[in-house]
Design a protein around this motif. Structure first.
Motif, PDB file in Angstrom:
ATOM      1  N   ASP A  62       0.877  -1.458   0.156  1.00  0.00           N
ATOM      2  CA  ASP A  62      -0.003   0.048  -0.029  1.00  0.00           C
ATOM      3  C   ASP A  62       0.893   1.242   0.053  1.00  0.00           C
ATOM      4  O   ASP A  62       0.385   2.337   0.259  1.00  0.00           O
ATOM      5  N   ARG A  63       2.280   1.279  -0.405  1.00  0.00           N
ATOM      6  CA  ARG A  63       2.925   2.323  -0.222  1.00  0.00           C
ATOM      7  C   ARG A  63       2.183   3.433  -1.288  1.00  0.00           C
ATOM      8  O   ARG A  63       2.404   4.833  -0.999  1.00  0.00           O
ATOM      9  N   ALA A  64       1.760   3.119  -2.421  1.00  0.00           N
ATOM     10  CA  ALA A  64       1.267   4.123  -3.399  1.00  0.00           C
ATOM     11  C   ALA A  64      -0.397   4.391  -2.898  1.00  0.00           C
ATOM     12  O   ALA A  64      -0.797   5.049  -3.808  1.00  0.00           O
ATOM     13  N   GLY A  65      -0.811   3.634  -1.797  1.00  0.00           N
ATOM     14  CA  GLY A  65      -2.301   3.532  -2.004  1.00  0.00           C
ATOM     15  C   GLY A  65      -2.798   2.455  -2.551  1.00  0.00           C
ATOM     16  O   GLY A  65      -2.132   1.705  -2.829  1.00  0.00           O
ATOM     17  N   LYS A  66      -3.983   2.776  -3.118  1.00  0.00           N
ATOM     18  CA  LYS A  66      -4.945   1.889  -4.097  1.00  0.00           C
ATOM     19  C   LYS A  66      -4.266   2.321  -5.514  1.00  0.00           C
ATOM     20  O   LYS A  66      -4.418   3.409  -5.813  1.00  0.00           O
ATOM     21  N   PHE A  67      -4.188   1.221  -6.228  1.00  0.00           N
ATOM     22  CA  PHE A  67      -4.059   1.303  -7.785  1.00  0.00           C
ATOM     23  C   PHE A  67      -5.433   1.449  -8.256  1.00  0.00           C
ATOM     24  O   PHE A  67      -6.145   0.295  -8.211  1.00  0.00           O
ATOM     25  N   GLU A  68      -5.821   2.448  -8.561  1.00  0.00           N
ATOM     26  CA  GLU A  68      -6.975   2.764  -8.953  1.00  0.00           C
ATOM     27  C   GLU A  68      -7.447   2.635 -10.432  1.00  0.00           C
ATOM     28  O   GLU A  68      -8.499   2.036 -10.860  1.00  0.00           O
ATOM     29  N   LYS A  69      -6.666   3.274 -11.238  1.00  0.00           N
ATOM     30  CA  LYS A  69      -6.926   3.177 -12.871  1.00  0.00           C
ATOM     31  C   LYS A  69      -5.727   2.799 -13.444  1.00  0.00           C
ATOM     32  O   LYS A  69      -4.630   3.171 -13.083  1.00  0.00           O
ATOM     33  N   THR A  70      -5.880   1.993 -14.608  1.00  0.00           N
ATOM     34  CA  THR A  70      -4.649   1.679 -15.637  1.00  0.00           C
ATOM     35  C   THR A  70      -5.097   2.399 -16.852  1.00  0.00           C
ATOM     36  O   THR A  70      -6.191   1.992 -17.187  1.00  0.00           O
ATOM     37  N   GLY A  71      -3.937   2.838 -17.644  1.00  0.00           N
ATOM     38  CA  GLY A  71      -4.276   2.926 -18.831  1.00  0.00           C
ATOM     39  C   GLY A  71      -3.887   1.669 -19.946  1.00  0.00           C
ATOM     40  O   GLY A  71      -3.477   0.670 -19.454  1.00  0.00           O
ATOM     41  N   LYS A  72      -3.803   1.865 -21.169  1.00  0.00           N
ATOM     42  CA  LYS A  72      -3.579   0.707 -21.961  1.00  0.00           C
ATOM     43  C   LYS A  72      -1.978   0.425 -21.882  1.00  0.00           C
ATOM     44  O   LYS A  72      -0.957   1.058 -21.590  1.00  0.00           O
ATOM     45  N   ARG A  73      -1.849  -1.058 -21.679  1.00  0.00           N
ATOM     46  CA  ARG A  73      -0.498  -1.609 -21.683  1.00  0.00           C
ATOM     47  C   ARG A  73       0.168  -1.925 -22.881  1.00  0.00           C
ATOM     48  O   ARG A  73      -0.672  -2.191 -23.925  1.00  0.00           O
ATOM     49  N   PHE A  74       1.391  -1.529 -22.870  1.00  0.00           N
ATOM     50  CA  PHE A  74       2.243  -2.011 -24.071  1.00  0.00           C
ATOM     51  C   PHE A  74       3.251  -2.913 -23.583  1.00  0.00           C
ATOM     52  O   PHE A  74       3.907  -2.796 -22.532  1.00  0.00           O
ATOM     53  N   SER A  75       3.959  -3.737 -24.510  1.00  0.00           N
ATOM     54  CA  SER A  75       5.018  -4.649 -24.133  1.00  0.00           C
ATOM     55  C   SER A  75       6.267  -4.550 -25.132  1.00  0.00           C
ATOM     56  O   SER A  75       5.990  -4.444 -26.401  1.00  0.00           O
ATOM     57  N   TYR A  76       7.175  -4.467 -24.524  1.00  0.00           N
ATOM     58  CA  TYR A  76       8.485  -4.255 -25.384  1.00  0.00           C
ATOM     59  C   TYR A  76       9.561  -5.295 -25.271  1.00  0.00           C
ATOM     60  O   TYR A  76       9.762  -5.661 -23.975  1.00  0.00           O
TER      61      TYR A  76
END
Ligand SMILES: Cc1cc2nc3c(=O)[nH]c(=O)nc-3n(C[C@H](O)[C@H](O)[C@H](O)COP(=O)(O)OP(=O)(O)OC[C@H]3O[C@@H](n4cnc5c(N)ncnc54)[C@H](O)[C@@H]3O)c2cc1C
Length: 401
Positions: free
Chosen positions: A262-276
């Motif tokens: 919980d260091r950053a609190g709650k992970f609320e939203k994510t954008g589109k993921r890309f992979s490299y």
């Protein structure tokens, strides 16, 4: 007036073209992809080099852009890193670097690649000494003692260009590198980097986190907007299949939460993921005759410590100094001896960064309990031994070669 050809208009090729033009050296810059024509209020759309990623610029890189007069524009979408926290999942050790304690304004700045690309491209288009030729692929390269000749194709048209110096900034799979017969050492990490931006319930307060987890080293960096953070998570190939695609948003957020606590609190939203896909590709030589390799064409490294582009910019900065100094004594900008002297001068800094990034990836991937204990004591020692922090901070900021 002296003229140089640059092949490859990614972030390195564009930056280098501007550095050369500032020294009154004319440039022909060739890029395979056709650049976007964007409206003033849009970020540059996707281009292979300035895409969804964010780049952590070291202090030295920021200084380079300040000298080019670009920093005022760049900082509109940049965020300073004021602290760095390094931890390992399931371990007690923690290392902290605080900018104020190291007596620096910040350790660097995180910038959106789309914005960096757009500012560079706009400047290049306005610079009369740079001829930008995009949508052309260089398909042939030959050199004699006096000059380099290339052929570049656009649809049915073939361009033939010559110069006394060619700079190959054409990326990891560089055509130019192959054309001059330079081999590479390749190490496939069997990993992909998952890249995205997330929103957390706690503000980032300009803290960058690196957390070594069983899945891979997870980096969270502050972005413009108090609650936005960039994620770069190198994980074993195959893992990402579970997280890519909009329907898997929650699944990905849960994985972040579990790894991060919980260091950053709650992970609320994510954008589109890309992979490299991640590999290390190192050229056996960087200067052959009148051709010099730059950027990923010279060395592609693991992004674990955000050092790749910063190293490329330092190379470019030093190359421009070698070229301008040489021009005061001779009119041959592509002098092979001078290019070899440039290469020689860069090896120490390059090898240090390459070795550092590679050892971090290999060192923290091993789950052997003895190694874990050593890593833990290492992280604790880092936090208590005087003198280590300023040294590491200087290296990370690109201020010590
Ligand atoms: C996930 C990830 C995160 C990263 N984060 C950081 C970070 O935080 N900090 C940092 O310092 N570095 C970071 N890096 C490293 C950084 O992205 C690279 O160092 C940088 O993109 C290298 O740019 P380049 O211009 O050399 O190569 P590229 O971006 O590959 O550009 C090469 C260009 O050459 C063109 N080209 C290729 N062949 C031809 C041809 N035959 N003719 C004409 N044009 C051609 C291509 O179209 C392309 O535009 C990261 C890398 C990854 C993968």
């Amino acid at each position: 007036m002296q003229k140089v050809i640059i092949v490859g208009g990614g972030m390195v090729g564009l930056s280098l073209a501007l550095m050369l033009a500032k020294q009154n050296i004319a440039v022909q810059l060739l890029e395979a992809i056709r650049y976007p024509n964007y409206q003033d209020d849009q970020l540059a759309p996707y281009h292979s080099s300035f895409d969804a990623r964010n780049t952590a610029l070291s202090r030295r890189s920021v200084m380079i852009y300040q000298q080019l007069g670009l920093w005022d524009a760049l900082q509109q979408h940049a965020t300073p890193i004021l602290q760095v926290h390094i931890t390992e999942e399931g371990s007690f050790g923690k290392a902290r670097l605080v900018a104020e304690q190291e007596k620096v304004e910040s350790f660097g700045q995180v910038i959106e690649n789309a914005w960096l690309g757009r500012v560079l491209l706009t400047q290049v288009r306005q610079q009369p000494l740079i001829e930008l030729i995009d949508g052309v692929e260089v398909t042939a390269l030959e050199q004699t003692q006096e000059q380099v000749t290339i052929q570049a194709k656009r649809d049915q048209e073939t361009l033939t260009l010559t110069s006394k110096l060619l700079i190959a900034a054409d990326g990891r799979d560089s055509f130019c590198r192959q054309a001059i017969g330079v081999g590479v050492d390749v190490h496939d990490y069997d990993q992909v980097a998952i890249v995205t931006a997330v929103q957390t319930s706690k503000p980032h307060q300009h803290v960058g986190f690196e957390r070594f987890s069983a899945l891979g080293p997870l980096a969270l960096l502050p972005l413009p907007g108090e609650y936005r953070r960039s994620v770069v998570w190198p994980v074993k190939k195959g893992t990402e299949a579970e997280w890519l695609g909009e329907e898997n948003d929650q699944h990905f957020l849960d994985a972040l939460q579990q790894t991060y606590g919980d260091r950053a609190g709650k992970f609320e939203k994510t954008g589109k993921r890309f992979s490299y896909p991640l590999s290390q590709v190192l050229a056996h030589k960087q200067a052959v005759g009148r051709v010099v390799l730059m950027g990923n064409a010279a060395h592609t490294i693991h992004p674990v410590a955000g050092q790749g582009f910063n190293l490329c910019l330092r190379d470019a900065d030093v190359l421009v100094r070698f070229l301008t100094q040489h021009l005061t004594q001779s009119d041959d900008i592509g002098s092979p001896e001078n290019l070899l002297a440039y290469e020689h001068s860069r090896l120490k800094d390059q090898q240090r960064v390459i070795k550092f990034c590679d050892s971090v990836v290999r060192g923290f991937s091993n789950q052997n309990p003895v190694l874990k204990l050593l890593r833990n004591t290492g992280l604790v020692a880092f936090d208590v031994i005087p003198g280590i922090k300023p040294l590491v901070a200087n290296y990370a900021m690109g201020l010590k070669a």
